[in-house]
Design a protein around this motif. Structure first.
Motif, mmCIF file in Angstrom:
data_model
loop_
_atom_site.group_PDB
_atom_site.id
_atom_site.type_symbol
_atom_site.label_atom_id
_atom_site.label_comp_id
_atom_site.label_asym_id
_atom_site.label_seq_id
_atom_site.Cartn_x
_atom_site.Cartn_y
_atom_site.Cartn_z
ATOM 1 N N UNK A 1 0.822 -1.203 0.000
ATOM 2 C CA UNK A 1 0.000 0.000 0.000
ATOM 3 C C UNK A 1 0.861 1.259 0.000
ATOM 4 N N UNK A 2 1.917 1.274 0.824
ATOM 5 C CA UNK A 2 2.809 2.429 0.885
ATOM 6 C C UNK A 2 3.534 2.610 -0.439
ATOM 7 N N UNK A 3 3.977 1.538 -1.068
ATOM 8 C CA UNK A 3 4.679 1.641 -2.353
ATOM 9 C C UNK A 3 3.734 2.180 -3.421
ATOM 10 N N UNK A 4 2.516 1.650 -3.518
ATOM 11 C CA UNK A 4 1.579 2.134 -4.533
ATOM 12 C C UNK A 4 1.117 3.552 -4.243
ATOM 13 N N UNK A 5 1.007 3.918 -2.954
ATOM 14 C CA UNK A 5 0.661 5.286 -2.607
ATOM 15 C C UNK A 5 1.783 6.225 -3.015
ATOM 16 N N UNK A 6 3.011 5.794 -2.819
ATOM 17 C CA UNK A 6 4.168 6.612 -3.220
ATOM 18 C C UNK A 6 4.232 6.763 -4.725
ATOM 19 N N UNK A 7 3.940 5.708 -5.464
ATOM 20 C CA UNK A 7 3.933 5.782 -6.914
ATOM 21 C C UNK A 7 2.810 6.705 -7.378
ATOM 22 N N UNK A 8 1.662 6.626 -6.730
ATOM 23 C CA UNK A 8 0.533 7.462 -7.116
ATOM 24 C C UNK A 8 0.766 8.922 -6.818
ATOM 25 N N UNK A 9 1.402 9.236 -5.699
ATOM 26 C CA UNK A 9 1.624 10.628 -5.325
ATOM 27 C C UNK A 9 2.778 11.266 -6.092
ATOM 28 N N UNK A 10 3.840 10.544 -6.258
ATOM 29 C CA UNK A 10 5.044 11.142 -6.840
ATOM 30 C C UNK A 10 5.299 10.716 -8.266
ATOM 31 N N UNK A 11 4.559 9.801 -8.781
ATOM 32 C CA UNK A 11 4.738 9.341 -10.162
ATOM 33 C C UNK A 11 5.837 8.303 -10.252
#
Length: 108
Positions: free
Chosen positions: A94-104
């Motif tokens: 979840x943290x990895x996908x959230x990071x990808x979603x927020x920062x590209x």
């Protein structure tokens, strides 16, 4: 004096059967809770092992009863640990996908 219907002297006297104490803890509650809330297959094995404890104890198989109690505890513990490990992995994903979603993707 021993007749045909009398017991020989000393028969039935002496030491009684060994006292093994109460049966070991069967960990049934923990097995049921881990089955419901954690990992179903490992919890079912824990329930089966915990149900064997009292039947083995009262049939005179004391070492097997202790072994079944230890195995029930082990399987319930592994069921709970499996849930903890899966929860930690879920949070990491979840943290990895959230990071990808927020920062590209380019930020990684």
């Amino acid at each position: 004096m021993t007749g045909p219907f009398q017991q020989p002297p000393g028969y039935g006297y002496g030491y009684g059967p060994p006292n093994y104490g109460p049966p070991p803890e069967n960990h049934l509650v923990w097995a049921i809770l881990t089955t419901i809330m954690c990992c179903l297959p490992l919890g079912v094995v824990a329930i089966v092992k915990s149900n064997q404890v009292h039947s083995l104890w009262f049939s005179g198989q004391f070492e097997a009863a202790h072994k079944a109690a230890n195995e029930a505890k082990k399987w319930a513990m592994w069921s709970a640990l499996t849930m903890v490990i899966l929860f930690v992995l879920y949070i990491l994903v979840f943290v990895v996908f959230l990071g990808i979603g927020l920062f590209g993707v380019g930020a990684l």
